[in-house]
Structure formats: structure tokens, C-alpha cells
Design a protein around this motif. Structure first.
Motif, PDB file in Angstrom:
ATOM      1  N   SER A  50       0.836  -1.215   0.000  1.00 52.40           N
ATOM      2  CA  SER A  50       0.000   0.000   0.000  1.00 52.40           C
ATOM      3  C   SER A  50       0.866   1.259   0.000  1.00 52.40           C
ATOM      4  O   SER A  50       0.416   2.329  -0.393  1.00 52.40           O
ATOM      5  CB  SER A  50      -0.934   0.005   1.213  1.00 52.40           C
ATOM      6  OG  SER A  50      -0.211  -0.223   2.399  1.00 52.40           O
ATOM      7  N   GLN A  51       2.116   1.118   0.411  1.00 47.72           N
ATOM      8  CA  GLN A  51       3.027   2.268   0.397  1.00 47.72           C
ATOM      9  C   GLN A  51       3.553   2.575  -1.001  1.00 47.72           C
ATOM     10  O   GLN A  51       4.222   3.584  -1.199  1.00 47.72           O
ATOM     11  CB  GLN A  51       4.208   2.029   1.344  1.00 47.72           C
ATOM     12  CG  GLN A  51       3.809   2.062   2.818  1.00 47.72           C
ATOM     13  CD  GLN A  51       5.019   1.914   3.705  1.00 47.72           C
ATOM     14  OE1 GLN A  51       5.473   0.804   3.936  1.00 47.72           O
ATOM     15  NE2 GLN A  51       5.567   3.020   4.175  1.00 47.72           N
ATOM     16  N   VAL A  52       3.263   1.695  -1.938  1.00 45.54           N
ATOM     17  CA  VAL A  52       3.555   2.026  -3.335  1.00 45.54           C
ATOM     18  C   VAL A  52       2.248   2.027  -4.134  1.00 45.54           C
ATOM     19  O   VAL A  52       2.243   1.842  -5.345  1.00 45.54           O
ATOM     20  CB  VAL A  52       4.617   1.089  -3.973  1.00 45.54           C
ATOM     21  CG1 VAL A  52       5.980   1.340  -3.337  1.00 45.54           C
ATOM     22  CG2 VAL A  52       4.235  -0.385  -3.848  1.00 45.54           C
ATOM     23  N   GLY A  95       9.739   5.055  12.720  1.00 46.97           N
ATOM     24  CA  GLY A  95       9.506   6.055  11.694  1.00 46.97           C
ATOM     25  C   GLY A  95       8.821   5.334  10.551  1.00 46.97           C
ATOM     26  O   GLY A  95       8.606   4.128  10.619  1.00 46.97           O
ATOM     27  N   CYS A  96       8.459   6.064   9.511  1.00 46.02           N
ATOM     28  CA  CYS A  96       7.744   5.449   8.395  1.00 46.02           C
ATOM     29  C   CYS A  96       8.045   6.244   7.131  1.00 46.02           C
ATOM     30  O   CYS A  96       7.972   7.471   7.144  1.00 46.02           O
ATOM     31  CB  CYS A  96       6.248   5.467   8.692  1.00 46.02           C
ATOM     32  SG  CYS A  96       5.253   4.737   7.396  1.00 46.02           S
ATOM     33  N   LEU A  97       8.365   5.537   6.046  1.00 49.64           N
ATOM     34  CA  LEU A  97       8.668   6.237   4.795  1.00 49.64           C
ATOM     35  C   LEU A  97       7.464   7.030   4.292  1.00 49.64           C
ATOM     36  O   LEU A  97       7.623   7.995   3.543  1.00 49.64           O
ATOM     37  CB  LEU A  97       9.114   5.231   3.727  1.00 49.64           C
ATOM     38  CG  LEU A  97      10.430   4.491   4.007  1.00 49.64           C
ATOM     39  CD1 LEU A  97      10.702   3.463   2.916  1.00 49.64           C
ATOM     40  CD2 LEU A  97      11.607   5.457   4.126  1.00 49.64           C
ATOM     41  N   SER A  98       6.268   6.662   4.727  1.00 47.66           N
ATOM     42  CA  SER A  98       5.058   7.382   4.320  1.00 47.66           C
ATOM     43  C   SER A  98       4.746   8.573   5.225  1.00 47.66           C
ATOM     44  O   SER A  98       3.813   9.326   4.952  1.00 47.66           O
ATOM     45  CB  SER A  98       3.855   6.433   4.310  1.00 47.66           C
ATOM     46  OG  SER A  98       4.047   5.426   3.333  1.00 47.66           O
ATOM     47  N   GLN A 137       5.437  -6.006  12.802  1.00 44.93           N
ATOM     48  CA  GLN A 137       4.173  -5.442  13.308  1.00 44.93           C
ATOM     49  C   GLN A 137       3.834  -4.118  12.610  1.00 44.93           C
ATOM     50  O   GLN A 137       2.678  -3.845  12.300  1.00 44.93           O
ATOM     51  CB  GLN A 137       4.256  -5.228  14.816  1.00 44.93           C
ATOM     52  CG  GLN A 137       4.283  -6.554  15.572  1.00 44.93           C
ATOM     53  CD  GLN A 137       4.432  -6.350  17.074  1.00 44.93           C
ATOM     54  OE1 GLN A 137       3.452  -6.134  17.766  1.00 44.93           O
ATOM     55  NE2 GLN A 137       5.651  -6.409  17.570  1.00 44.93           N
ATOM     56  N   HIS A 138       4.850  -3.324  12.369  1.00 41.76           N
ATOM     57  CA  HIS A 138       4.637  -2.043  11.686  1.00 41.76           C
ATOM     58  C   HIS A 138       4.091  -2.283  10.265  1.00 41.76           C
ATOM     59  O   HIS A 138       3.118  -1.651   9.843  1.00 41.76           O
ATOM     60  CB  HIS A 138       5.970  -1.271  11.648  1.00 41.76           C
ATOM     61  CG  HIS A 138       5.907   0.049  10.943  1.00 41.76           C
ATOM     62  ND1 HIS A 138       6.055   1.246  11.593  1.00 41.76           N
ATOM     63  CD2 HIS A 138       5.717   0.363   9.636  1.00 41.76           C
ATOM     64  CE1 HIS A 138       5.955   2.230  10.719  1.00 41.76           C
ATOM     65  NE2 HIS A 138       5.753   1.713   9.514  1.00 41.76           N
ATOM     66  N   GLU A 139       4.717  -3.210   9.539  1.00 44.53           N
ATOM     67  CA  GLU A 139       4.296  -3.479   8.154  1.00 44.53           C
ATOM     68  C   GLU A 139       2.942  -4.191   8.120  1.00 44.53           C
ATOM     69  O   GLU A 139       2.113  -3.928   7.244  1.00 44.53           O
ATOM     70  CB  GLU A 139       5.352  -4.301   7.414  1.00 44.53           C
ATOM     71  CG  GLU A 139       6.728  -3.643   7.304  1.00 44.53           C
ATOM     72  CD  GLU A 139       6.678  -2.212   6.799  1.00 44.53           C
ATOM     73  OE1 GLU A 139       5.805  -1.892   5.969  1.00 44.53           O
ATOM     74  OE2 GLU A 139       7.504  -1.396   7.253  1.00 44.53           O
ATOM     75  N   TYR A 140       2.744  -5.094   9.056  1.00 41.98           N
ATOM     76  CA  TYR A 140       1.470  -5.805   9.156  1.00 41.98           C
ATOM     77  C   TYR A 140       0.336  -4.790   9.356  1.00 41.98           C
ATOM     78  O   TYR A 140      -0.717  -4.882   8.733  1.00 41.98           O
ATOM     79  CB  TYR A 140       1.547  -6.781  10.329  1.00 41.98           C
ATOM     80  CG  TYR A 140       0.317  -7.623  10.543  1.00 41.98           C
ATOM     81  CD1 TYR A 140       0.105  -8.773   9.780  1.00 41.98           C
ATOM     82  CD2 TYR A 140      -0.626  -7.289  11.506  1.00 41.98           C
ATOM     83  CE1 TYR A 140      -1.021  -9.556   9.975  1.00 41.98           C
ATOM     84  CE2 TYR A 140      -1.760  -8.068  11.710  1.00 41.98           C
ATOM     85  CZ  TYR A 140      -1.946  -9.204  10.940  1.00 41.98           C
ATOM     86  OH  TYR A 140      -3.063  -9.968  11.144  1.00 41.98           O
ATOM     87  N   ASP A 141       0.583  -3.827  10.199  1.00 40.03           N
ATOM     88  CA  ASP A 141      -0.390  -2.762  10.426  1.00 40.03           C
ATOM     89  C   ASP A 141      -0.724  -2.026   9.124  1.00 40.03           C
ATOM     90  O   ASP A 141      -1.878  -1.713   8.862  1.00 40.03           O
ATOM     91  CB  ASP A 141       0.160  -1.731  11.430  1.00 40.03           C
ATOM     92  CG  ASP A 141      -0.160  -2.104  12.873  1.00 40.03           C
ATOM     93  OD1 ASP A 141      -0.850  -3.114  13.089  1.00 40.03           O
ATOM     94  OD2 ASP A 141       0.291  -1.376  13.771  1.00 40.03           O
ATOM     95  N   HIS A 142       0.299  -1.756   8.318  1.00 41.93           N
ATOM     96  CA  HIS A 142       0.055  -1.071   7.041  1.00 41.93           C
ATOM     97  C   HIS A 142      -0.996  -1.825   6.220  1.00 41.93           C
ATOM     98  O   HIS A 142      -1.858  -1.214   5.590  1.00 41.93           O
ATOM     99  CB  HIS A 142       1.337  -0.993   6.202  1.00 41.93           C
ATOM    100  CG  HIS A 142       2.160   0.233   6.464  1.00 41.93           C
ATOM    101  ND1 HIS A 142       1.656   1.509   6.315  1.00 41.93           N
ATOM    102  CD2 HIS A 142       3.451   0.386   6.853  1.00 41.93           C
ATOM    103  CE1 HIS A 142       2.605   2.394   6.605  1.00 41.93           C
ATOM    104  NE2 HIS A 142       3.699   1.740   6.932  1.00 41.93           N
ATOM    105  N   LEU A 143      -0.911  -3.156   6.226  1.00 39.84           N
ATOM    106  CA  LEU A 143      -1.851  -3.947   5.431  1.00 39.84           C
ATOM    107  C   LEU A 143      -3.271  -3.866   5.980  1.00 39.84           C
ATOM    108  O   LEU A 143      -4.235  -4.184   5.296  1.00 39.84           O
ATOM    109  CB  LEU A 143      -1.390  -5.409   5.346  1.00 39.84           C
ATOM    110  CG  LEU A 143       0.013  -5.644   4.758  1.00 39.84           C
ATOM    111  CD1 LEU A 143       0.295  -7.130   4.645  1.00 39.84           C
ATOM    112  CD2 LEU A 143       0.166  -4.976   3.395  1.00 39.84           C
TER     113      LEU A 143
HETATM  114 ZN    ZN Z   1       5.457   2.522   7.617  1.00 39.37          ZN
END
Ligand code: ZN
Length: 183
Positions: A50-52, A95-98, A137-143
Motif C-alpha cells: 500500500s506504500q507504493v 519512523g515510516c517512509l510514508s 508489526q509495523h508493516e502488518y499494520d500497514h496492510l
Molecule cells: Zn510505515
């Protein structure tokens, strides 16, 4: 390989619960390759589809640049499910690239067990801890459409309001390609 523009806070897809992957075709393989390139170019250690701008339950991780994790191979995680979380938690700065230039200490379970599929859609179960548990956990949350700033208190969120508005309007500088601001 193509560097894909990274979606930023305010982009609707970042708030969407992403769709399950049922087939890994050539296009998906290409997407995964581009996601790795995009993540590395932006000096990230994790990146969700989702970040792309892609509505798929896929994220990639490469923590081999983190001290003590040099041996950990890059991972492609498809259709993940966290099936267990430790009661023990820890506080680590994220932090987050988004969400460029915003960092905050977030408390999360120290260990999680994850079921996921690889690019052959073969199922795996892994237990991860420390930095790896944090990235997972951070990436899982993104989904699921969740961002790390969602865990902050009302007071902390208030403090970030201006910065977040600026990100929405692209009034910030990053040294990687990002999506265009929504109109
Ligand atoms: Zn992120």
C-alpha cells in the motif's frame, strides 16, 4: 527495476485494509522486486504494497543493514496473519517512509508469531523478536490500514498535526520519489 513513488500520509490507500493475494504472477514478482528497490533507495527496512499504491497483502523486509542483523535474509511476506503476541512489550522509536521526518516511541509486543506465504504461496510460521518483531508489526499494520502514529496519545497527535498537514500538502523534503498530493 523501477523506483515506485511512495504514498504519503493523507493518501487513501494507506487507510485501506488490503486485499488477499491469490496468485503470484509475473506482475506480482515484478512488483516485489520494485518494492525492494524502492525500499532500499529510501533507506527503509520494511515496505508494504500500500506504500507504493498497490492494494495487496504483501510487504518486504530487509534488516541486514541493522547492527546485529547482518545475517538475516531479506523477506517477502504475503497474506500474513499474526497469530500470537507476547505479553511482554517494549518501547522502540519508529519512523515510516510514508510519514517522513516524524519519529515516535511506540510500545508493542516484544515477540510475535506470524503465519505468512512466500512467493510460491507456500505457508510458513515464524516467531520473531526485537527489531524484526517491530518491523513485522509495523508493516502488518500497514496492510490493515493502520499507521504507527495511530498509537500516540491525543496530546502527542495534536503536536504532530501541523507536520502531518504539511506532509499531505507535500510541504516537506524527501530524497525519494513520492506520490502526488491528492486534490
Ligand atoms: Zn510505515
Amino acid at each position: 527495476m523501477t523506483l515506485l513513488p511512495i504514498t504519503l500520509f493523507g493518501d487513501k490507500i494507506l487507510r485501506k485494509k488490503t486485499s488477499k493475494v491469490t496468485e503470484v504472477d509475473n506482475k506480482t514478482i515484478e512488483l516485489i522486486r520494485d518494492m525492494f528497490a524502492t525500499m532500499r533507495n529510501a533507506k527503509g527496512i520494511g515496505l508494504a504494497a500500500s506504500q507504493v499504491g498497490v492494494d495487496k497483502q504483501i510487504f518486504v523486509i530487509d534488516v541486514s543493514g541493522v547492527e546485529g542483523y547482518e545475517e538475516i535474509k531479506p523477506m517477502t511476506i504475503i497474506n500474513p496473519k499474526i497469530i500470537n503476541k507476547s505479553e511482554k512489550t517494549n518501547k522502540i522509536e519508529e519512523g515510516c517512509l510514508s510519514i517522513p521526518d516524524i519519529r515516535a516511541e511506540i510500545e508493542r509486543p516484544a515477540e510475535v508469531t506470524l503465519i505468512y506465504q512466500d512467493v510460491d504461496l507456500k505457508e510458513h510460521t515464524v516467531k520473531v523478536s526485537e527489531v524484526l518483531a517491530r518491523v513485522v508489526q509495523h508493516e502488518y499494520d500497514h496492510l490493515q490500514g493502520i499507521l504507527f502514529i495511530d498509537y500516540l496519545s491525543g496530546e502527542e497527535k495534536k503536536e504532530l498535526k501541523k507536520d502531518l498537514e504539511n506532509i499531505k500538502k507535500r510541504k516537506m523534503e524527501v530524497d525519494y520519489p513520492v506520490s502526488e498530493a491528492a486534490h
